[in-house]
Design an enzyme around this catalytic site. Structure first.
Site, PDB file in Angstrom:
ATOM      1  N   ASP A  45       0.828  -1.200   0.000  1.00  0.00           N
ATOM      2  CA  ASP A  45       0.000   0.000   0.000  1.00  0.00           C
ATOM      3  C   ASP A  45       0.863   1.252   0.000  1.00  0.00           C
ATOM      4  O   ASP A  45       1.619   1.496   0.938  1.00  0.00           O
ATOM      5  CB  ASP A  45      -0.908  -0.020   1.234  1.00  0.00           C
ATOM      6  CG  ASP A  45      -1.912   1.126   1.244  1.00  0.00           C
ATOM      7  OD1 ASP A  45      -2.104   1.760   0.189  1.00  0.00           O
ATOM      8  OD2 ASP A  45      -2.500   1.378   2.306  1.00  0.00           O
ATOM      9  N   ASP A  66      -1.581   7.109  -6.292  1.00  0.00           N
ATOM     10  CA  ASP A  66      -2.086   6.143  -5.319  1.00  0.00           C
ATOM     11  C   ASP A  66      -2.432   4.808  -5.973  1.00  0.00           C
ATOM     12  O   ASP A  66      -3.427   4.691  -6.688  1.00  0.00           O
ATOM     13  CB  ASP A  66      -3.329   6.730  -4.645  1.00  0.00           C
ATOM     14  CG  ASP A  66      -3.902   5.816  -3.567  1.00  0.00           C
ATOM     15  OD1 ASP A  66      -3.172   4.939  -3.084  1.00  0.00           O
ATOM     16  OD2 ASP A  66      -5.077   5.993  -3.220  1.00  0.00           O
TER      17      ASP A  66
END
Length: 408
Positions: A87, A278
């Site tokens: 992540d 992201d």
């Protein structure tokens, strides 16, 4: 109702061991395998993309980090014993969410008695929260073959929520500052990330992570990308990587944030502003006023079933290049790159029309001027090689063989 996690998850093999073969001053590249995730509503993962942005804005809230339940696609790499979500929107690393694969202490394990807690949900909607809480251990950790760090601060979960079967935890590769306020007895301190440890212990020459995605097709379970620690894999991109400094504008400055402006053909869509790169978001999100300009320029109509903009075949044929002016470079999404893969239309709940054409640009849900006016998610990143350089606080992009490909 059964909902599978919507996260662009890069599942990494992560083993805790007492001894291993070490590789110094090197890079390691691990293959990624895609898995499609499904929900009861396409709107659901659009809302989760927005929820991630809401968390970005409130990053100072105690222990809150980007929402785990986010994207439509999973990317996995299977090496070792633990499947961790990679992540870029968080920085803590922890294990223990899979009861079938519990953390086992070894001779290298040292319990610190330091409690740790990270919440990954939207603070305004606790019903969608994911979190973990537990204790920090120091241990020897191996990622891949021979890539080992010692004395690593690893969170071991005693309680958690929001993780699907087979997901053991998270390997956070966001900036280290994101770990602040997660150690409950030392809220002002930070925890080195796994990349920090690799670099500080001389296992990699560069504090760099390179990520390559291949555009989505119909095959749900095959190799569709890779992640490289310590540098880049120049066999996966064309030409040179073009870098831009991380933005100084908050809150994007706390993440892998950059500045850019966006044009559609010759039409200005988004003025020079800050936003976030992201891997944990599905779509390309832009501020509401920019989205309205893009909608007007393309002629797209809002589709109530999917929550996406829909266009006709004639409008598709008339699409102009969508240009991202980043630093001195311009990255372009072609006509084909601006649409959702038509081969996956039947995977969008609420529609089974294989002939529909949906755009991948979505509304972030707030006007410009908030400090996070865009999010470059998976549907953008699958067209470019992306590089996250912690030493020089910069983000890089390069074209790949799929940048201009017709895959959708």
């Amino acid at each position: 109702m059964f909902i599978v996690v919507f996260l662009l998850t890069l599942f990494l093999a992560f083993s805790i061991t007492g001894s291993s073969v070490e590789v110094r001053n090197s890079t390691i590249t691990l293959p990624l395998t895609r898995r499609l995730n499904f929900s009861d509503s396409t709107i659901d993962f659009l809302q989760r993309d927005r929820a991630r942005v809401a968390v970005f804005r409130g990053y100072n809230t105690h222990g809150r980090r980007a929402a785990v339940k986010s994207t439509f696609l999973d990317y996995r790499v299977a090496v070792g014993i633990d499947n961790l979500l990679l992540d870029t929107g968080s920085a803590n690393t922890w294990v223990g969410a899979d009861l079938q694969n519990e953390y086992v202490e070894t001779v290298t394990s040292i319990i610190t008695e330091e409690p740790v807690e990270v919440k990954y949900g939207n603070e305004l909607d606790d019903s969608n929260d994911s979190f973990f809480s537990g204790i920090i251990y120091r241990d020897t950790v191996t990622l891949g073959v021979g890539l080992t760090v010692t004395n690593f601060k690893l969170g071991v979960a005693s309680d958690w929520e929001g993780f699907a079967e087979g997901e053991d935890g998270i390997l956070g590769i966001g900036p280290r500052e994101l770990t602040r306020q997660t150690m409950l007895n030392h809220l002002d301190d930070t925890i080195p990330t796994f990349t920090d440890y690799l670099y500080d212990q001389g296992k990699i020459l560069q504090h760099v992570v390179g990520i390559f995605f291949q555009p989505s097709t119909t095959n749900p379970e095959s190799q569709f990308g890779e992640v490289t620690f310590g540098g880049t894999d120049n066999t996966k991109y064309i030409g040179e990587v073009a870098y831009t400094d991380m933005t100084a504008t908050s809150p994007s400055s706390n993440y892998w944030g950059i500045n850019q402006r966006i044009t559609y053909g010759a039409t200005a869509i988004l003025s020079y502003t800050a936003g976030i790169v992201d891997t944990g978001a599905t779509f390309l999100q832009i501020a509401t006023d920019a989205f309205e300009r893009y909608q007007a320029a393309t002629g797209g109509t809002f589709d109530l079933k999917t929550g996406l903009l829909s266009i006709t075949t004639d409008q598709y044929n008339a699409l102009q290049p969508l240009n991202f002016h980043i630093g001195e470079e311009t990255l372009t999404l072609t006509t084909n790159a601006q649409i959702w893969p038509r081969s996956l239309n039947d995977k969008l709940p609420g529609t089974g029309d294989p002939n529909a054409i949906y755009l991948i640009v979505t509304n972030i849900g707030a006007p410009t001027g908030r400090g996070d006016d865009f999010v470059l998610g998976y549907t953008f990143l699958q067209r470019f090689y992306s590089v996250y350089d912690g030493s020089n606080r910069r983000v890089g992009f390069a074209k790949t063989p799929f940048t201009d490909a017709t895959t959708n």
